[in-house]
Design a protein around this motif. Structure first.
Motif, PDB file in Angstrom:
ATOM      1  N   THR A 121      -2.872  -1.765 -30.602  1.00  0.00           N
ATOM      2  CA  THR A 121      -3.192  -2.998 -30.081  1.00  0.00           C
ATOM      3  C   THR A 121      -2.623  -4.269 -30.740  1.00  0.00           C
ATOM      4  O   THR A 121      -2.977  -5.460 -30.424  1.00  0.00           O
ATOM      5  CB  THR A 121      -4.811  -3.232 -29.852  1.00  0.00           C
ATOM      6  OG1 THR A 121      -5.576  -2.902 -31.110  1.00  0.00           O
ATOM      7  CG2 THR A 121      -5.597  -2.144 -29.052  1.00  0.00           C
ATOM      8  N   ASN A 122      -2.090  -4.329 -32.157  1.00  0.00           N
ATOM      9  CA  ASN A 122      -1.689  -5.028 -32.864  1.00  0.00           C
ATOM     10  C   ASN A 122      -0.210  -5.504 -32.553  1.00  0.00           C
ATOM     11  O   ASN A 122       0.552  -4.882 -32.611  1.00  0.00           O
ATOM     12  CB  ASN A 122      -1.652  -4.796 -34.231  1.00  0.00           C
ATOM     13  CG  ASN A 122      -1.436  -5.897 -35.289  1.00  0.00           C
ATOM     14  OD1 ASN A 122      -0.819  -6.999 -34.635  1.00  0.00           O
ATOM     15  ND2 ASN A 122      -1.817  -5.646 -36.507  1.00  0.00           N
ATOM     16  N   LEU A 123      -0.344  -6.501 -31.457  1.00  0.00           N
ATOM     17  CA  LEU A 123       1.342  -6.973 -31.354  1.00  0.00           C
ATOM     18  C   LEU A 123       1.934  -7.545 -32.084  1.00  0.00           C
ATOM     19  O   LEU A 123       3.126  -7.798 -32.025  1.00  0.00           O
ATOM     20  CB  LEU A 123       0.836  -8.255 -30.189  1.00  0.00           C
ATOM     21  CG  LEU A 123       0.493  -7.783 -28.699  1.00  0.00           C
ATOM     22  CD1 LEU A 123      -0.851  -7.118 -28.389  1.00  0.00           C
ATOM     23  CD2 LEU A 123       0.306  -9.122 -27.920  1.00  0.00           C
ATOM     24  N   ASN A 124       1.561  -7.665 -33.415  1.00  0.00           N
ATOM     25  CA  ASN A 124       2.597  -8.041 -34.473  1.00  0.00           C
ATOM     26  C   ASN A 124       3.541  -6.917 -34.560  1.00  0.00           C
ATOM     27  O   ASN A 124       4.699  -7.339 -35.281  1.00  0.00           O
ATOM     28  CB  ASN A 124       1.664  -8.294 -35.697  1.00  0.00           C
ATOM     29  CG  ASN A 124       0.949  -9.668 -35.713  1.00  0.00           C
ATOM     30  OD1 ASN A 124       1.381 -10.489 -34.969  1.00  0.00           O
ATOM     31  ND2 ASN A 124      -0.076  -9.759 -36.230  1.00  0.00           N
ATOM     32  N   TYR A 125       3.188  -5.685 -34.377  1.00  0.00           N
ATOM     33  CA  TYR A 125       3.926  -4.561 -34.493  1.00  0.00           C
ATOM     34  C   TYR A 125       4.819  -4.060 -33.241  1.00  0.00           C
ATOM     35  O   TYR A 125       5.380  -3.237 -33.326  1.00  0.00           O
ATOM     36  CB  TYR A 125       3.250  -3.312 -35.264  1.00  0.00           C
ATOM     37  CG  TYR A 125       2.966  -3.672 -36.632  1.00  0.00           C
ATOM     38  CD1 TYR A 125       3.810  -3.814 -37.632  1.00  0.00           C
ATOM     39  CD2 TYR A 125       1.590  -4.012 -36.709  1.00  0.00           C
ATOM     40  CE1 TYR A 125       3.265  -4.155 -38.741  1.00  0.00           C
ATOM     41  CE2 TYR A 125       1.034  -4.801 -38.173  1.00  0.00           C
ATOM     42  CZ  TYR A 125       2.215  -4.783 -39.177  1.00  0.00           C
ATOM     43  OH  TYR A 125       1.491  -5.066 -40.504  1.00  0.00           O
ATOM     44  N   TRP A 126       4.464  -4.867 -32.294  1.00  0.00           N
ATOM     45  CA  TRP A 126       5.445  -4.608 -30.987  1.00  0.00           C
ATOM     46  C   TRP A 126       6.757  -5.303 -31.191  1.00  0.00           C
ATOM     47  O   TRP A 126       6.774  -6.184 -31.757  1.00  0.00           O
ATOM     48  CB  TRP A 126       4.498  -5.040 -29.734  1.00  0.00           C
ATOM     49  CG  TRP A 126       3.178  -4.110 -29.482  1.00  0.00           C
ATOM     50  CD1 TRP A 126       2.583  -3.300 -30.321  1.00  0.00           C
ATOM     51  CD2 TRP A 126       2.442  -4.447 -28.382  1.00  0.00           C
ATOM     52  NE1 TRP A 126       1.527  -2.836 -29.722  1.00  0.00           N
ATOM     53  CE2 TRP A 126       1.336  -3.605 -28.451  1.00  0.00           C
ATOM     54  CE3 TRP A 126       2.650  -4.951 -27.011  1.00  0.00           C
ATOM     55  CZ2 TRP A 126       0.458  -3.445 -27.533  1.00  0.00           C
ATOM     56  CZ3 TRP A 126       1.829  -4.931 -26.138  1.00  0.00           C
ATOM     57  CH2 TRP A 126       0.726  -4.126 -26.269  1.00  0.00           C
ATOM     58  N   THR A 128       7.714  -6.986 -28.650  1.00  0.00           N
ATOM     59  CA  THR A 128       7.571  -8.187 -27.882  1.00  0.00           C
ATOM     60  C   THR A 128       6.085  -8.200 -27.290  1.00  0.00           C
ATOM     61  O   THR A 128       5.493  -7.006 -27.080  1.00  0.00           O
ATOM     62  CB  THR A 128       8.674  -8.315 -26.473  1.00  0.00           C
ATOM     63  OG1 THR A 128       7.849  -9.267 -25.732  1.00  0.00           O
ATOM     64  CG2 THR A 128       8.347  -7.273 -25.692  1.00  0.00           C
ATOM     65  N   SER A 129       5.424  -9.196 -27.116  1.00  0.00           N
ATOM     66  CA  SER A 129       3.914  -9.378 -26.845  1.00  0.00           C
ATOM     67  C   SER A 129       3.924  -9.009 -25.104  1.00  0.00           C
ATOM     68  O   SER A 129       2.790  -8.949 -24.726  1.00  0.00           O
ATOM     69  CB  SER A 129       3.189 -10.467 -27.246  1.00  0.00           C
ATOM     70  OG  SER A 129       4.222 -11.791 -26.503  1.00  0.00           O
ATOM     71  N   GLN A 130       5.005  -9.196 -24.587  1.00  0.00           N
ATOM     72  CA  GLN A 130       5.082  -8.859 -23.316  1.00  0.00           C
ATOM     73  C   GLN A 130       6.102  -7.639 -23.007  1.00  0.00           C
ATOM     74  O   GLN A 130       6.967  -7.806 -22.454  1.00  0.00           O
ATOM     75  CB  GLN A 130       5.523 -10.059 -22.212  1.00  0.00           C
ATOM     76  CG  GLN A 130       4.580 -11.431 -22.449  1.00  0.00           C
ATOM     77  CD  GLN A 130       5.165 -12.542 -21.534  1.00  0.00           C
ATOM     78  OE1 GLN A 130       6.229 -12.827 -21.460  1.00  0.00           O
ATOM     79  NE2 GLN A 130       4.240 -13.131 -21.112  1.00  0.00           N
ATOM     80  N   HIS A 136       7.733   1.459 -22.556  1.00  0.00           N
ATOM     81  CA  HIS A 136       6.965   1.463 -23.617  1.00  0.00           C
ATOM     82  C   HIS A 136       7.590   2.051 -25.223  1.00  0.00           C
ATOM     83  O   HIS A 136       7.238   1.579 -26.178  1.00  0.00           O
ATOM     84  CB  HIS A 136       5.608   1.897 -23.539  1.00  0.00           C
ATOM     85  CG  HIS A 136       4.484   0.812 -22.664  1.00  0.00           C
ATOM     86  ND1 HIS A 136       3.351   1.246 -22.566  1.00  0.00           N
ATOM     87  CD2 HIS A 136       5.068  -0.095 -22.023  1.00  0.00           C
ATOM     88  CE1 HIS A 136       2.825   0.155 -21.680  1.00  0.00           C
ATOM     89  NE2 HIS A 136       3.735  -0.575 -21.301  1.00  0.00           N
ATOM     90  N   ASP A 139       9.509  -0.744 -26.480  1.00  0.00           N
ATOM     91  CA  ASP A 139       8.664  -2.286 -26.877  1.00  0.00           C
ATOM     92  C   ASP A 139       7.495  -2.079 -27.785  1.00  0.00           C
ATOM     93  O   ASP A 139       6.950  -2.897 -28.582  1.00  0.00           O
ATOM     94  CB  ASP A 139       8.466  -2.898 -25.385  1.00  0.00           C
ATOM     95  CG  ASP A 139       9.679  -3.499 -24.847  1.00  0.00           C
ATOM     96  OD1 ASP A 139      10.720  -3.636 -25.469  1.00  0.00           O
ATOM     97  OD2 ASP A 139       9.529  -3.647 -23.553  1.00  0.00           O
ATOM     98  N   ILE A 140       7.107  -0.923 -27.597  1.00  0.00           N
ATOM     99  CA  ILE A 140       5.747  -0.427 -28.414  1.00  0.00           C
ATOM    100  C   ILE A 140       6.087   0.519 -29.362  1.00  0.00           C
ATOM    101  O   ILE A 140       5.825   0.588 -30.901  1.00  0.00           O
ATOM    102  CB  ILE A 140       4.622  -0.373 -27.353  1.00  0.00           C
ATOM    103  CG1 ILE A 140       4.370  -1.439 -26.536  1.00  0.00           C
ATOM    104  CG2 ILE A 140       3.479   0.156 -28.522  1.00  0.00           C
ATOM    105  CD1 ILE A 140       3.226  -1.254 -25.663  1.00  0.00           C
TER     106      ILE A 140
END
Length: 267
Positions: A121-126, A128-130, A136, A139-140
């Protein structure tokens, strides 16, 4: 990411159903290299049949023991991509698992239980936030796995979750009987060999045969114990009882498929 974290880098493996025709694997490796170009990424396989989570589960379960402790295993066979299925990272005794929460890791965790797990859930490590609703992996999962392999602590990647809540695939367990073991086919390799869910320990040092598809199939030690084209059962290199055809394809010849029943009979 600090240089100190990068210096603590771990080995990574990568498994998927993306094949080698398209650019998906290359793109994910590019994302990993953007985060840390010094990481070593070993491809387990990208030839899992599309959406075959059970095959991915089997392959990862039988591969992880051959890697150093601390290895990060990235696995993406994800028919539920874009849905409400969780994106997860898991710590277990041998290392870490990153991918979708769809049962792909349940084989590994049946042998080496989860120590801790997080939802990503920590978008800082994705990347992109979208993120894309269909990729995935790019991007994730790839950026998170690269960060984890570069020394980022698991707990920084997202919200802690109960390991008991992780999805398990509904794979039947073998059952011992008065004269043997009842099981099923859990994986079929590219040679058409039919790997069961019966471990080698049940037949080691014993005389035995397999009953399947109305046939009695002799238990052997090597493929060469029978003539070319003949059926046999033996313990495969993965440590499970399997049905094979010497220089042939057991799946095609015997018309058996995943989860079909079989029985080891001890004599």
């Amino acid at each position: 990411m600090s240089n100190k974290q990068i210096d603590r880098q771990r080995l990574m493996t990568f498994l998927s159903d993306f094949g080698d025709r398209d650019i998906y694997v290359g793109i994910m490796k590019g994302v990993i290299a953007q985060i840390n170009p010094r990481l070593t990424v070993i491809d387990l396989t990208h030839q899992i049949q599309p959406q075959d989570i059970a095959a991915a589960r089997f392959c990862l379960m039988n591969a992880y023991p051959y890697f150093p402790v601390g290895t990060v295993h990235l696995a993406v066979v994800d028919p539920g991509v874009g849905s409400k299925r969780r994106a997860i990272a898991v710590e277990f005794a041998q290392g870490f698992l990153v991918g979708p929460d769809n049962g792909i890791f349940s084989g590994v965790l049946s042998q080496s239980p989860a120590i801790a797990a997080v939802e990503l859930t920590n978008l800082n490590y994705w990347r992109t936030s979208q993120p894309s609703n269909t990729f995935h992996g790019r991007d994730i999962f790839a950026p998170v796995a690269a960060s984890l392999a570069s020394g980022v602590p698991l707990k920084q990647l997202g919200q802690e979750i109960n390991p008991a809540s992780l999805v398990k695939l509904d794979i039947a367990e073998c059952q011992q009987t008065s004269n043997g073991v009842v099981g099923c086919i859990q994986y079929i390799d590219r040679f058409g060999n039919l790997a069961s869910n019966i471990p080698a320990s049940y037949v080691q040092g014993k005389t035995w045969y397999v009953q399947a598809a109305g046939l009695s199939i002799p238990g052997c030690k090597t493929y060469g114990d029978v003539s070319v084209g003949e059926r046999l059962a033996l313990v495969g290199s993965h440590g499970w009882v399997e049905i094979a055809i010497n220089s042939g394809n057991a799946r095609s010849k015997l018309q058996l498929d995943w989860q079909e029943p079989l029985q080891v009979v001890l004599t």
